[in-house]
Motif scaffolding. Structure first.
Motif, short mmCIF file in Angstrom:
data_model
loop_
_atom_site.label_atom_id
_atom_site.label_comp_id
_atom_site.label_asym_id
_atom_site.label_seq_id
_atom_site.Cartn_x
_atom_site.Cartn_y
_atom_site.Cartn_z
N UNK A 1 0.82 -1.22 0.00
CA UNK A 1 0.00 0.00 0.00
C UNK A 1 0.84 1.26 0.00
N UNK A 2 2.08 1.14 0.45
CA UNK A 2 3.03 2.26 0.43
C UNK A 2 4.42 1.70 0.65
N UNK A 3 5.40 2.19 -0.10
CA UNK A 3 6.77 1.66 0.00
C UNK A 3 7.66 2.70 0.66
N UNK A 4 8.05 2.45 1.91
CA UNK A 4 9.00 3.34 2.56
C UNK A 4 10.41 2.94 2.16
N UNK A 5 11.38 3.78 2.49
CA UNK A 5 12.76 3.53 2.07
C UNK A 5 13.34 2.27 2.71
N UNK A 6 12.88 1.94 3.94
CA UNK A 6 13.38 0.73 4.61
C UNK A 6 13.00 -0.51 3.81
N UNK A 7 11.73 -0.59 3.40
CA UNK A 7 11.28 -1.75 2.62
C UNK A 7 11.98 -1.80 1.27
N UNK A 8 12.06 -0.66 0.61
CA UNK A 8 12.69 -0.62 -0.71
C UNK A 8 14.15 -1.08 -0.62
N UNK A 9 14.87 -0.55 0.37
CA UNK A 9 16.28 -0.89 0.52
C UNK A 9 16.46 -2.37 0.86
N UNK A 10 15.63 -2.89 1.76
CA UNK A 10 15.76 -4.28 2.19
C UNK A 10 15.59 -5.25 1.02
#
Length: 724
Positions: free
Chosen positions: A382-391
């Protein structure tokens, strides 16, 4: 002579073959036209066909794919011109601009389109002037005082209102009335500013007055925004008899795919064509409506169906047809405990960090074990924060599995090359000392002194820091790099690093001399020279770096085109140094992003794992064997978020004029969630994996309505890579 054909309305849910049917109808129409003109030369028929049909698609990605499909379907026999609605209207505004400046009594000059970040920047300046004028002095007594994020949000929302009104075919003069009557108890925007004495009617009227002032300011200078393009098209260009004659005589066919994502004013355009005997083919997905809340008005567009022959497609994808109703029922019934079939499984953890790692490692395992290929996997959130994107990028890339974030909006200033080039500008042009720190100088020294094979920096970060501390002379007007001997132990810097530093200092001095001699003034030329001399000779640029440099040069050129136009109207223009400082600060705030052009491949496109938000994935209109629904128990699945503009429901043609209530918002959220679930299920072939963590990224418990799906699914037993 062929018989006149009835326009066709093709309706069906996700992946039922609507676009395929549209392509067939297009081929039939082309063949029909060829039969009508069998006596004409091939060349004249080709040219006539290419210019007599309008082909529309909902967004740019779909536009390119549709154009390719149509071109292949007719064996490339003539060029396919496929447009998005806003793209076509922009072209029409530019083409018929002389009619508009006569109609509106404007100065005869070619219009310039403002990018959204430039629009925000200039509108903020006009707003501040607008609030200080004598006739607006009553604002001080109304408590309307905006600063920082409040000012940014107010202006962004107000500009969005202009776009919503234009896309809906609503006069901007009616915006204050719509806001006053549509919002419950007036606007609450400024409650955080403790404006308890403010009259409820001040803010809607203020927005309306500012929109009119902004519109007038732009038109006098020949500036266009997306909101103005919509407004100029429906209100001024389309009603002109000369323009209508052009439409009637030129176009005989309209093919529009995914009509449920079009702005309301396209219904009026298509209705005009149908009323004048044009042949139309339209596709519509009731489970689509991805852009509802972002200018689209699907219910108003649906009225076109009454003027067409209906064709309903119903060959549903298996998972959607078998379990779509069940999934929707479970999502709206939090007390349900019904079990789900094997095609629905889940990954469950306590913390979100653990969820991200487990999900990424599970994907790595299944790909390594040949259960699926990278191109079979989509991660949807539903929303991609930088933590999720980076991981995800870090773990999958480490396993040599390609992953592609859709429409990655990475800030330009985050690219070291871009930051280094801006720092170079600060050393070439005077008066920019406040824009940079010693750390910026050190990063520039490292970034711009790589070996030609790009294996390592000649001036490493340690040496760069020492040089910046000793050799960077901080002055507001004339910051400069001093000789390397200024550093007491310069002999320890090393021969290669010293030579690289001297080359960079000499380049800055020579360029600064040319600027002072007025051989060139434009920063565009300086940036181009720096890219050629300092980057292209040293770097093997990646696709992302090339995209960032392209965006930087295009942004610089755009900014100075706008500045040149503004100077024609300002009796006391800003100094060029002040303009350059504003440009650098605009980039440093991170509001400008690199938007890579799509890559085209000869043959099969390389496979990669897709990482996307719900909105991005649905807009792409693709499908995968496996889907991972991230943060499934987050209540963000139920909210429109950034995909719904401020007050968007009030600008739908079906709005009754009554005040919107929290109940209306709840019903809209529930309807959107049902469409999302059915649409996503229509785009998966084998398996859906629900990814749930008890705690959110903020540490709060997650109890969204889709938690029932997790409870009804079978949990996956993970075999972690690091435990093998």
């Amino acid at each position: 002579m062929s018989v006149k054909r009835t326009s066709l309305w093709i309706e069906g849910t996700t992946r039922t073959g609507k676009t395929t049917q549209l392509v067939r109808e297009f081929c039939d129409w082309v063949e029909n036209k060829r039969q009508d003109k069998i006596t004409s030369s091939v060349q004249s028929v080709t040219q006539n066909l290419a210019s007599s049909v309008l082909i529309f698609s909902a967004n740019d990605d779909n536009r390119r794919r549709l154009a390719d499909r149509l071109s292949l379907a007719v064996n490339g026999s003539y060029p396919i011109h496929c447009k998005t609605p806003i793209g076509w209207m922009r072209d029409e505004i530019n083409l018929f601009w002389p009619l508009l400046f006569e109609e509106l009594s404007l100065k005869a000059q070619f219009p310039l389109l403002l990018r959204p970040e430039t629009e925000q920047f200039l509108a903020t300046q006009l707003w501040r002037f607008f609030c200080t004028t004598q006739e607006r002095s009553h604002l001080n007594h109304s408590g309307v005082v905006l600063t920082g994020n409040s000012e940014f949000r107010f202006i962004r929302q107000t500009l969005d209102l202009l776009q919503l009104a234009g896309a809906s075919g609503i006069m901007v003069e009616h915006i204050p009335y719509i806001l006053e009557h549509g919002l419950e108890a007036g606007e609450h925007f400024l409650e955080e500013l403790n404006n308890s004495q403010r009259e409820e009617t001040v803010l809607p009227q203020l927005r309306g007055d500012f929109i009119l002032a902004w519109q007038d300011w732009c038109l006098k200078r020949g500036f266009l925004t997306y909101g103005l393009i919509y407004t100029l098209y429906w209100r001024y260009l389309l009603p002109l008899p000369q323009y209508q004659h052009h439409l009637i005589t030129r176009y005989q066919g309209i093919f529009a795919d995914d009509l449920d994502d079009y702005p309301g004013i396209t219904k009026d355009l298509f209705q005009f064509f149908l009323d004048h005997n044009a042949f139309g083919v339209f596709t519509y997905n009731p489970d689509g409506q991805v852009r509802l809340g972002l200018n689209a008005d699907p219910d108003y567009l649906y009225q076109l169906s009454s003027h067409c022959q209906l064709k309903i497609l119903s060959n549903y994808p298996r998972i959607q047809s078998d379990y779509g109703d069940l999934i929707v029922q479970l999502s709206t019934n939090p007390l349900s405990v019904e079990s789900l079939p094997d095609c629905f499984t889940s990954i469950q953890t306590i913390s979100r960090a653990e969820l991200l790692r487990n999900t990424a490692n599970f994907i790595v395992d299944t790909i390594k074990n040949k259960q699926i290929n990278p191109e079979d996997v989509a991660i949807i959130a539903p929303g991609l924060d930088e933590i999720a994107r980076y991981t995800f990028i870090e773990i999958l890339s480490a396993a040599n599995i390609p992953i592609k974030p859709l429409n990655e909006q990475r800030s330009l200033i985050s690219f070291p090359l871009v930051k280094a080039l801006l720092t170079i500008l600060g050393l070439v042009y005077p008066g920019l000392g406040d824009c940079f720190r010693g750390d910026d100088i050190a990063q520039m020294l490292t970034t711009l002194t790589y070996n030609a094979d790009q294996t390592m920096a000649i001036i490493d970060p340690v040496r760069a820091g020492l040089i910046a501390d000793s050799c960077y002379e901080v002055k507001l007007k004339t910051p400069q790099l001093l000789p390397i001997e200024t550093y007491p132990r310069w002999d320890r810097i090393g021969h290669q690093a010293t030579a690289a530093y001297h080359r960079l200092v000499d380049w800055i001095k020579e360029t600064k001399k040319q600027v002072n001699q007025e051989q060139f003034l434009s920063p565009m030329i300086v940036l181009d020279k720096a890219i050629q001399d300092l980057i292209e000779t040293q770097y093997k640029l990646s696709y992302q770096q090339l995209s960032a440099l392209r965006e930087l040069t295009e942004t610089t050129q755009h900014f100075w085109e706008i500045d040149r136009r503004l100077r024609q109207y300002d009796p006391n223009p800003k100094s060029r140094q002040e303009t350059l400082m504003e440009f650098i600060q605009l980039l440093q705030r991170g509001t400008i992003t690199a938007n890579p052009r799509p890559m085209y491949y000869l043959g099969q496109e390389p496979g990669y794992v897709t990482l996307a938000t719900i909105f991005q994935y649905r807009s792409l209109r693709t499908s995968h064997r496996w889907q991972f629904w991230l943060d499934i128990s987050s209540n963000l699945w139920e909210k429109g978020g950034a995909s719904v503009l401020f007050c968007a429901p009030l600008f739908l043609r079906e709005w009754s004029g009554r005040t919107l209530t929290p109940e209306d918002e709840f019903e809209a959220d529930q309807a959107r969630l049902k469409r999302i679930l059915r649409d996503l299920l229509g785009r998966v072939e084998e398996k859906v994996i629900f990814c749930h963590s008890d705690l959110s990224v903020k540490g709060t418990e997650q109890t969204g309505s889709l938690l029932t799906l997790v409870n009804g699914s079978q949990e996956i037993e993970l075999i972690m890579n690091n435990k093998k």
